[in-house]
Motif scaffolding. Structure first.
Motif, mmCIF file in Angstrom:
data_model
loop_
_atom_site.group_PDB
_atom_site.id
_atom_site.type_symbol
_atom_site.label_atom_id
_atom_site.label_comp_id
_atom_site.label_asym_id
_atom_site.label_seq_id
_atom_site.Cartn_x
_atom_site.Cartn_y
_atom_site.Cartn_z
ATOM 1 N N CYS A 1 62.377 -91.126 35.822
ATOM 2 C CA CYS A 1 63.278 -90.071 36.279
ATOM 3 C C CYS A 1 63.418 -90.275 37.781
ATOM 4 C CB CYS A 1 62.718 -88.695 35.964
ATOM 5 S SG CYS A 1 63.818 -87.360 36.483
ATOM 6 N N GLN A 2 64.631 -90.628 38.212
ATOM 7 C CA GLN A 2 64.866 -90.955 39.614
ATOM 8 C C GLN A 2 65.917 -90.011 40.190
ATOM 9 O OE1 GLN A 2 65.840 -94.840 37.976
ATOM 10 N NE2 GLN A 2 64.776 -95.750 39.729
ATOM 11 N N ASN A 3 65.648 -89.456 41.362
ATOM 12 C CA ASN A 3 66.616 -88.606 42.043
ATOM 13 C C ASN A 3 67.631 -89.506 42.745
ATOM 14 O OD1 ASN A 3 68.080 -86.882 43.685
ATOM 15 N ND2 ASN A 3 66.320 -85.607 44.161
ATOM 16 N N ILE A 4 68.841 -89.509 42.267
ATOM 17 C CA ILE A 4 69.884 -90.398 42.785
ATOM 18 C C ILE A 4 70.211 -90.077 44.242
ATOM 19 C CG2 ILE A 4 72.263 -91.195 42.471
ATOM 20 C CD1 ILE A 4 71.943 -90.364 39.483
ATOM 21 N N LEU B 1 63.819 -101.293 37.110
ATOM 22 C CA LEU B 1 63.325 -102.294 36.161
ATOM 23 C C LEU B 1 62.617 -103.449 36.852
ATOM 24 C CD1 LEU B 1 66.265 -102.598 33.606
ATOM 25 C CD2 LEU B 1 64.037 -101.544 33.236
ATOM 26 N N VAL B 2 63.257 -104.003 37.870
ATOM 27 C CA VAL B 2 62.750 -105.222 38.498
ATOM 28 C C VAL B 2 61.590 -104.935 39.449
ATOM 29 C CG1 VAL B 2 63.368 -107.187 39.945
ATOM 30 C CG2 VAL B 2 64.974 -106.372 38.212
ATOM 31 N N LYS B 3 61.809 -104.047 40.415
ATOM 32 C CA LYS B 3 60.787 -103.812 41.442
ATOM 33 C C LYS B 3 59.631 -102.947 40.967
ATOM 34 C CE LYS B 3 63.692 -104.384 45.510
ATOM 35 N NZ LYS B 3 64.285 -103.717 46.674
ATOM 36 N N HIS B 4 59.947 -101.860 40.264
ATOM 37 C CA HIS B 4 58.905 -100.908 39.904
ATOM 38 C C HIS B 4 58.221 -101.199 38.568
ATOM 39 C CE1 HIS B 4 59.849 -98.482 43.378
ATOM 40 N NE2 HIS B 4 61.129 -98.504 43.033
ATOM 41 N N SER C 1 51.465 -98.815 32.664
ATOM 42 C CA SER C 1 51.151 -100.246 32.586
ATOM 43 C C SER C 1 50.927 -100.678 31.143
ATOM 44 C CB SER C 1 49.944 -100.589 33.461
ATOM 45 O OG SER C 1 48.798 -99.919 32.996
ATOM 46 N N ASN C 2 50.344 -99.800 30.324
ATOM 47 C CA ASN C 2 50.164 -100.093 28.900
ATOM 48 C C ASN C 2 51.523 -100.208 28.206
ATOM 49 O OD1 ASN C 2 48.842 -100.472 26.422
ATOM 50 N ND2 ASN C 2 48.840 -98.283 26.013
ATOM 51 N N LEU C 3 52.421 -99.290 28.529
ATOM 52 C CA LEU C 3 53.777 -99.329 27.973
ATOM 53 C C LEU C 3 54.489 -100.612 28.382
ATOM 54 C CD1 LEU C 3 56.333 -98.132 26.655
ATOM 55 C CD2 LEU C 3 56.761 -96.960 28.831
ATOM 56 N N LEU C 4 54.420 -100.964 29.667
ATOM 57 C CA LEU C 4 55.121 -102.145 30.155
ATOM 58 C C LEU C 4 54.562 -103.433 29.553
ATOM 59 C CD1 LEU C 4 55.676 -101.125 33.873
ATOM 60 C CD2 LEU C 4 57.348 -101.140 32.006
ATOM 61 N N LEU D 1 69.909 -98.186 40.986
ATOM 62 C CA LEU D 1 68.645 -97.542 40.618
ATOM 63 C C LEU D 1 68.052 -98.141 39.349
ATOM 64 C CD1 LEU D 1 69.105 -93.738 41.352
ATOM 65 C CD2 LEU D 1 67.529 -95.330 42.436
ATOM 66 N N ILE D 2 68.904 -98.433 38.373
ATOM 67 C CA ILE D 2 68.412 -99.036 37.124
ATOM 68 C C ILE D 2 67.810 -100.405 37.414
ATOM 69 C CG2 ILE D 2 69.124 -100.030 34.908
ATOM 70 C CD1 ILE D 2 71.139 -97.698 34.685
#
Length: 149
Positions: free
Chosen positions: A52-55, A75-78, A3-6, A70-71
């Motif tokens: 890191c997402q398992n496709i 970005l949008v949801k997570h 959250s700090n990064l975002l 996934l990208i």
């Protein structure tokens, strides 16, 4: 930490993504993504691990449609970031990533036309080194042997 990064990314208003798909020994296809932005706090460009997402958890194959989804979802949801804020993409040179008609970059450009796609410098350097000197063939053979072990 995330959250700090975002919050720093949101303050920057625009950012770039560095992404690549990676297979591990369990044959899992992972999409690894880093984010790069100008940080007002430090006054410099910063690059941080984002996801890191398992496709194969969500899709049957690691094709451009799956990777793009996934990208966007990541970005949008997570992360709560806007796709219109992505100004740069630096993938490897694989056709699934940079294909002109249906690669990941082309799909993301359909959503955000100002996106600039640049072949990752590290991947380009690796390609140049393996082709530049015949003595590197030995290193490639050793690397292949170690991977197979």
């Amino acid at each position: 930490m995330k959250s700090n990064l975002l919050s720093k990314v949101r303050a920057a208003s625009v950012f770039g993504l560095l992404t690549d798909e990676v297979s591990d020994v369990s044959v899992a296809e992972n999409l690894v993504t880093f984010i790069q932005f100008f940080c007002e706090d430090t006054g410099s460009v910063e690059t941080h691990f984002l996801a890191c997402q398992n496709i194969l958890t969500f899709f049957e194959s690691a094709n451009s449609e799956a990777i793009s989804a996934l990208i966007i979802d990541g970005l949008v949801k997570h992360c709560g970031l806007s796709l219109s804020s992505v100004t740069g993409l630096a993938p490897d040179g694989a056709s699934v990533m940079v294909g002109k008609r249906s690669g990941v970059a082309a799909r993301l450009k359909q959503v955000n036309p100002i996106l600039l796609n640049v072949h990752c410098v590290c991947h380009r350097l690796a390609l140049a080194c393996t082709d530049s000197n015949p003595s590197f063939k030995y290193i490639n053979n050793v690397e292949t042997l170690l991977r197979q072990l």
